[in-house]
Design an enzyme around this catalytic site. Sequence first.
Site, mmCIF file in Angstrom:
data_model
loop_
_atom_site.group_PDB
_atom_site.id
_atom_site.type_symbol
_atom_site.label_atom_id
_atom_site.label_comp_id
_atom_site.label_asym_id
_atom_site.label_seq_id
_atom_site.Cartn_x
_atom_site.Cartn_y
_atom_site.Cartn_z
ATOM 1 N N THR A 13 24.181 6.896 24.642
ATOM 2 C CA THR A 13 23.805 8.101 23.905
ATOM 3 C C THR A 13 22.983 7.793 22.654
ATOM 4 O O THR A 13 22.946 6.670 22.162
ATOM 5 C CB THR A 13 25.061 8.885 23.491
ATOM 6 O OG1 THR A 13 25.857 8.095 22.601
ATOM 7 C CG2 THR A 13 25.887 9.283 24.701
ATOM 8 N N ASP A 14 22.349 8.849 22.152
ATOM 9 C CA ASP A 14 21.600 8.743 20.896
ATOM 10 C C ASP A 14 22.504 9.177 19.737
ATOM 11 O O ASP A 14 23.704 9.393 19.928
ATOM 12 C CB ASP A 14 20.314 9.569 20.962
ATOM 13 C CG ASP A 14 20.553 11.060 21.174
ATOM 14 O OD1 ASP A 14 21.700 11.542 20.980
ATOM 15 O OD2 ASP A 14 19.589 11.759 21.534
ATOM 16 N N MET A 15 21.934 9.343 18.583
ATOM 17 C CA MET A 15 22.724 9.699 17.397
ATOM 18 C C MET A 15 23.412 11.055 17.532
ATOM 19 O O MET A 15 24.420 11.310 16.882
ATOM 20 C CB MET A 15 21.843 9.682 16.150
ATOM 21 C CG MET A 15 21.417 8.278 15.762
ATOM 22 S SD MET A 15 20.338 8.231 14.318
ATOM 23 C CE MET A 15 21.397 8.904 13.060
ATOM 24 N N GLY A 16 22.892 11.918 18.372
ATOM 25 C CA GLY A 16 23.486 13.239 18.566
ATOM 26 C C GLY A 16 24.546 13.274 19.652
ATOM 27 O O GLY A 16 25.072 14.333 19.967
ATOM 28 N N VAL A 18 23.984 12.641 22.787
ATOM 29 C CA VAL A 18 23.332 13.037 24.032
ATOM 30 C C VAL A 18 22.771 11.789 24.706
ATOM 31 O O VAL A 18 22.290 10.873 24.033
ATOM 32 C CB VAL A 18 22.194 14.043 23.718
ATOM 33 C CG1 VAL A 18 21.359 14.341 24.946
ATOM 34 C CG2 VAL A 18 22.760 15.322 23.124
#
Length: 126
Positions: A13-16, A18
């Site tokens: 995932t990314d920082m969000g 997602v």
Amino acid sequence: MHQFPIRVYYEDTDMGGVVYYANYLRFIERARSDWVRNLGNDQNAMRDAGLIWVVQRVEADYRVPARFDDELLIETEVLKVSPARLIMGQRVMRGETEIFQAKVTVACVTAQGKPQRLPAEIRALL
């Protein structure tokens, strides 16, 4: 149709929270490798014989985001077999929801990168 389950880990995932867009390519690659293995095509033996699979083209559509800890299912099906190429459709599903879909064209090449016809024994498996 081949099905391959996968869970989304934090590293995907990314920082969000997602799934990072490029990781879908990794997910569908794993599913294709598993599909080829289940067909009975030994990619190590194929490489030892001087042939390898390469991705020639990917058309991808991102539908809705997948998130950390989601359980996903990657579906792979053959769309078209030609003498030199194989086109597959792949979908990443979360339950009944389509997360991602791609049309992937693969081809056989020699170890030197020269295009090669798909071996007859591989076409027979498809």
